[in-house]
Design a protein around this motif. Structure first.
Motif, PDB file in Angstrom:
ATOM      1  N   GLY A  25       0.811  -1.224   0.000  1.00  8.22           N
ATOM      2  CA  GLY A  25       0.000   0.000   0.000  1.00  8.22           C
ATOM      3  C   GLY A  25       0.841   1.269   0.000  1.00  8.22           C
ATOM      4  N   TYR A  26       2.138   1.122   0.232  1.00 10.31           N
ATOM      5  CA  TYR A  26       3.036   2.289   0.194  1.00 10.31           C
ATOM      6  C   TYR A  26       3.483   2.513  -1.252  1.00 10.31           C
ATOM      7  CZ  TYR A  26       3.540   2.529   5.284  1.00 10.31           C
ATOM      8  OH  TYR A  26       3.305   2.686   6.617  1.00 10.31           O
ATOM      9  N   HIS A  27       4.363   3.497  -1.428  1.00 12.56           N
ATOM     10  CA  HIS A  27       4.923   3.759  -2.754  1.00 12.56           C
ATOM     11  C   HIS A  27       6.378   3.304  -2.813  1.00 12.56           C
ATOM     12  CE1 HIS A  27       1.454   6.439  -3.214  1.00 12.56           C
ATOM     13  NE2 HIS A  27       1.646   6.252  -4.521  1.00 12.56           N
ATOM     14  N   LEU A  29       9.871   4.193  -3.811  1.00  7.79           N
ATOM     15  CA  LEU A  29      10.501   5.505  -3.948  1.00  7.79           C
ATOM     16  C   LEU A  29      11.980   5.402  -4.275  1.00  7.79           C
ATOM     17  CD1 LEU A  29       9.095   7.219  -0.686  1.00  7.79           C
ATOM     18  CD2 LEU A  29       8.126   7.341  -2.984  1.00  7.79           C
ATOM     19  N   GLY A 139       8.268   3.658  10.621  1.00  8.62           N
ATOM     20  CA  GLY A 139       8.034   4.644   9.560  1.00  8.62           C
ATOM     21  C   GLY A 139       9.132   4.559   8.522  1.00  8.62           C
ATOM     22  N   SER A 140       8.834   5.072   7.341  1.00  5.46           N
ATOM     23  CA  SER A 140       9.745   4.897   6.210  1.00  5.46           C
ATOM     24  C   SER A 140      11.038   5.696   6.341  1.00  5.46           C
ATOM     25  CB  SER A 140       9.033   5.313   4.923  1.00  5.46           C
ATOM     26  OG  SER A 140       7.770   4.719   4.857  1.00  5.46           O
ATOM     27  N   ARG A 156      10.571   1.385   0.321  1.00  8.71           N
ATOM     28  CA  ARG A 156       9.620   2.291   0.983  1.00  8.71           C
ATOM     29  C   ARG A 156      10.327   3.556   1.433  1.00  8.71           C
ATOM     30  NH1 ARG A 156       7.502  -0.045   6.323  1.00  8.71           N
ATOM     31  NH2 ARG A 156       7.255   2.121   6.966  1.00  8.71           N
ATOM     32  N   THR A 183       1.147  13.935   4.977  1.00 11.98           N
ATOM     33  CA  THR A 183       1.933  13.093   4.059  1.00 11.98           C
ATOM     34  C   THR A 183       1.055  12.042   3.363  1.00 11.98           C
ATOM     35  OG1 THR A 183       3.881  13.462   5.422  1.00 11.98           O
ATOM     36  CG2 THR A 183       4.000  11.615   3.896  1.00 11.98           C
ATOM     37  N   PRO A 184       0.205  11.304   4.110  1.00  3.93           N
ATOM     38  CA  PRO A 184      -0.652  10.323   3.412  1.00  3.93           C
ATOM     39  C   PRO A 184      -1.509  10.989   2.335  1.00  3.93           C
ATOM     40  CG  PRO A 184      -0.784   9.984   5.792  1.00  3.93           C
ATOM     41  CD  PRO A 184       0.017  11.240   5.570  1.00  3.93           C
ATOM     42  N   TYR A 187       0.582  11.718  -0.825  1.00  4.20           N
ATOM     43  CA  TYR A 187       0.809  10.517  -1.647  1.00  4.20           C
ATOM     44  C   TYR A 187      -0.484  10.048  -2.318  1.00  4.20           C
ATOM     45  CZ  TYR A 187       5.679   9.792  -0.361  1.00  4.20           C
ATOM     46  OH  TYR A 187       7.036   9.925  -0.232  1.00  4.20           O
TER      47      TYR A 187
HETATM   48  O1  C5P Z   1       6.122   5.534   6.630  1.00  4.90           O
HETATM   49  P1  C5P Z   1       5.466   6.791   7.090  1.00  4.90           P
HETATM   50  O2  C5P Z   1       4.530   6.539   8.240  1.00  4.90           O
HETATM   51  O3  C5P Z   1       6.382   7.912   7.360  1.00  4.90           O
HETATM   52  O4  C5P Z   1       4.572   7.248   5.880  1.00  4.90           O
HETATM   53  C1  C5P Z   1       3.531   8.202   6.011  1.00  4.90           C
HETATM   54  C2  C5P Z   1       2.562   8.015   4.873  1.00  4.90           C
HETATM   55  O5  C5P Z   1       3.167   8.401   3.645  1.00  4.90           O
HETATM   56  C3  C5P Z   1       2.105   6.580   4.657  1.00  4.90           C
HETATM   57  O6  C5P Z   1       0.974   6.290   5.443  1.00  4.90           O
HETATM   58  C4  C5P Z   1       1.765   6.568   3.175  1.00  4.90           C
HETATM   59  O7  C5P Z   1       0.485   7.101   2.969  1.00  4.90           O
HETATM   60  C5  C5P Z   1       2.777   7.536   2.580  1.00  4.90           C
HETATM   61  N1  C5P Z   1       3.967   6.842   2.043  1.00  4.90           N
HETATM   62  C6  C5P Z   1       3.875   6.128   0.878  1.00  4.90           C
HETATM   63  N2  C5P Z   1       4.974   5.460   0.411  1.00  4.90           N
HETATM   64  C7  C5P Z   1       6.168   5.531   1.055  1.00  4.90           C
HETATM   65  C8  C5P Z   1       6.275   6.284   2.248  1.00  4.90           C
HETATM   66  C9  C5P Z   1       5.159   6.934   2.710  1.00  4.90           C
HETATM   67  O8  C5P Z   1       2.810   6.051   0.258  1.00  4.90           O
HETATM   68  N3  C5P Z   1       7.202   4.887   0.560  1.00  4.90           N
END
Ligand code: C5P
Length: 325
Positions: A25-27, A29, A139-140, A156, A183-184, A187
């Motif tokens: 569900g993440y991106h 990057l 967290g990423s 991620r 942030t969500p 994205y």
């Molecule tokens: O990982 P983190 O909690 O910092 O990410 C915050 C939000 O950013 C995630 O819930 C997601 O919606 C988005 N995100 C993403 N892909 C990533 C990092 C973050 O979609 N690689």
């Protein structure tokens, strides 16, 4: 019992490229991250109780379970339950200097400091790669914040490849204190508008990811070529955040009009950074942009690129132990 004070630097993104969706569900990057000297100080002390207590004077920082710092302690307590029983909970005092919800990884850097601090207080002997593996649950950006400096972050954001240090570039940070970007949501908007450009084939994802290593920005970093670095800044999230926040876009333009090396939004914003060759130039540009925009809600910081992540500022015995002697 031992206590530690740790320095947790903020980060900026010199490059943020969204490649595609991930099954989680993440991106996917490709980023180049850079630590800066602006940072928080965290004081950690095992408190011998069953509580995790967070103290911070900044009202924007939550002191409860929602704080990433709290989650970091819980993660370590679950993972190392036997050791943690010997020490009990923790008191964590955060001296907050990094603006909150700003795209500067303030929360992630605080969580990284807690992982590093607990590793020391509990004498776990974990290596940086082991701490980075644990950080993915939080967290990423946490993985990068542990080792910091200049690095490529892929996947991620948790897969880190260190790059040569950049030391002599000055960084102006500017943020409207009445503005924060989710942030969500950034994205999500990106996915809605640009998912037709997403790379889906695993081989293509790997190719795009690998490409950064031989790219111009990595070369410019190796050569410490500040002009080229400034020229090559890129952040895909600007495409969705800037149209929504014209004041942020205007701020970038204001910096560029002063012939800085480069200016861009950091992460999902809304903080803008501008790169300068000298402290004098950074201070002069700050004074001028402040005067031109003339908005009481606009805060500025002049800082420098920094070659490290979490560092120990001081180590001590808690006052309780001292009293027992
Ligand atoms: O990982 P983190 O909690 O910092 O990410 C915050 C939000 O950013 C995630 O819930 C997601 O919606 C988005 N995100 C993403 N892909 C990533 C990092 C973050 O979609 N690689």
């Amino acid at each position: 019992m031992q206590s530690y004070s740790l320095f947790a630097p903020a980060k900026i993104n010199l490059h943020l490229e969204v490649i595609g969706d991930r099954p989680d569900g993440y991106h996917e990057l490709v980023m180049i991250m850079q630590s800066v000297d602006l940072g928080d100080t965290l004081h950690l002390r095992a408190n011998g109780t069953d509580q995790i207590r967070i103290f911070c004077e900044n009202p924007q920082v939550p002191l409860d379970k929602t704080n990433l710092v709290y989650k970091a302690v819980r993660l370590m307590q679950k993972k190392y339950s036997k050791v943690s029983n010997n020490f009990g909970g923790l008191d964590i005092t955060i001296e907050k200097n990094i603006p909150v919800a700003a795209g500067l990884a303030g929360g992630s850097s605080n969580a990284a400091a807690v992982l590093v601090g607990i590793n020391l207080i509990w004498s776990l002997g974990l290596t940086q790669p082991e701490l980075r593996d644990l950080s993915a649950f939080l967290g990423s950006d946490v993985a990068f914040c542990i080792s910091g400096g200049t690095a490529i972050a892929t996947g991620r954001g948790e897969k880190i490849t260190p790059l040569p240090d950049l030391k002599d570039i000055w960084v102006i940070l500017a943020k409207y204190n009445n503005l924060s970007v989710s942030t969500p949501r950034a994205y999500k908007s990106y996915r809605e508008q640009f998912n037709h450009l997403y790379v889906t084939d695993l081989e293509d994802i790997n190719e795009r990811t690998d490409h950064i290593h031989s790219g111009d920005l990595v070369r410019a970093i190796s050569e410490e070529n500040a002009d080229k670095i400034g020229h090559l800044l890129m952040n895909d999230l600007e495409k969705v955040v800037l149209p929504q926040y014209p004041v942020v876009s205007n701020l970038i333009d204001a910096f560029k009009a002063h012939n800085v090396l480069g200016a861009m939004m950091s992460g999902s914003g809304p903080t803008v950074f501008a790169l300068c060759k000298t402290q004098k130039q950074a201070q002069m540009v700050t004074t001028n942009v402040k005067k031109e925009i003339n908005d009481a809600n606009l805060d500025f910081w002049v800082t420098k690129m920094c070659p490290h992540g979490i560092t120990v500022e001081s180590k001590g015995q808690s006052s309780k132990d001292k009293g027992q002697r």
